[in-house]
Design a protein around this motif. Sequence first.
Motif, short mmCIF file in Angstrom:
data_model
loop_
_atom_site.label_atom_id
_atom_site.label_comp_id
_atom_site.label_asym_id
_atom_site.label_seq_id
_atom_site.Cartn_x
_atom_site.Cartn_y
_atom_site.Cartn_z
N ARG A 1 -12.75 -9.07 0.66
CA ARG A 1 -12.35 -8.73 2.03
C ARG A 1 -10.97 -8.10 2.10
O ARG A 1 -10.75 -7.17 2.88
N ALA A 2 -10.03 -8.57 1.29
CA ALA A 2 -8.68 -7.99 1.31
C ALA A 2 -8.74 -6.50 0.97
O ALA A 2 -8.10 -5.68 1.63
N ALA A 3 -9.51 -6.14 -0.05
CA ALA A 3 -9.64 -4.73 -0.44
C ALA A 3 -10.34 -3.93 0.66
O ALA A 3 -9.94 -2.79 0.95
N GLU A 4 -11.35 -4.51 1.28
CA GLU A 4 -12.06 -3.82 2.36
C GLU A 4 -11.11 -3.49 3.52
O GLU A 4 -11.25 -2.46 4.16
N MET A 5 -10.15 -4.39 3.78
CA MET A 5 -9.18 -4.17 4.86
C MET A 5 -8.03 -3.29 4.40
O MET A 5 -7.21 -2.90 5.22
N GLY A 6 -7.93 -3.03 3.11
CA GLY A 6 -6.84 -2.23 2.58
C GLY A 6 -5.54 -3.00 2.44
O GLY A 6 -4.46 -2.40 2.39
N ALA A 7 -5.61 -4.33 2.40
CA ALA A 7 -4.41 -5.16 2.30
C ALA A 7 -3.78 -5.02 0.91
O ALA A 7 -4.48 -5.03 -0.10
N THR A 8 -2.45 -4.90 0.89
CA THR A 8 -1.71 -4.82 -0.37
C THR A 8 -0.41 -5.61 -0.24
O THR A 8 0.05 -5.91 0.88
N ALA A 9 0.20 -5.92 -1.37
CA ALA A 9 1.49 -6.60 -1.36
C ALA A 9 2.48 -5.77 -0.55
O ALA A 9 2.50 -4.54 -0.63
N GLY A 10 3.27 -6.46 0.27
CA GLY A 10 4.24 -5.79 1.15
C GLY A 10 3.74 -5.58 2.56
O GLY A 10 4.54 -5.37 3.47
N ASP A 11 2.42 -5.62 2.76
CA ASP A 11 1.87 -5.48 4.11
C ASP A 11 2.28 -6.68 4.96
O ASP A 11 2.54 -7.77 4.45
N LEU A 12 2.30 -6.48 6.27
CA LEU A 12 2.71 -7.52 7.21
C LEU A 12 1.49 -8.24 7.79
O LEU A 12 0.58 -7.59 8.30
#
Length: 96
Positions: A75-86
Motif C-alpha cells: 500500500r505504501a508504494a501504491e500511494m507513492g509514500a517515501t522517506a521524508g514525506d509528511l
Amino acid sequence: MFRDVLPDDRGMLFQFQDVRDRAFWMHNTPHPLDIIYIAPDGRIVSIAANAPANSDATIPSNGPASGVLELRAGRAAEMGATAGDLVKHPFFGNAD
C-alpha cells in the motif's frame, strides 16, 4: 497481531511519547505489512515494505521515531509514500 488482512483504507497507528530508534516484528501476524516509521514532526523516517508474515526478525526504523503506521503490504508504494514525506495526524501536531 492476529488481525485479518487490512483493507486499503485502513491501518494501525502506534503512538509513542518517547522518540527513539524502534524495531517491530511480525510475530503472529498472518499477512505481510508495510511498516512506516514516523518522526515526531510527521516526516517518514523509513518504510519497511512487505514485512514478511509470522516472522520474529526485528525490523529497524533506521532513525528516531515516535509513530509507526502499519498498512497492507504494497500500500505504501501504491500511494507513492517515501522517506521524508509528511504524514498528517493530530498526534504529530500537523493536522489541518
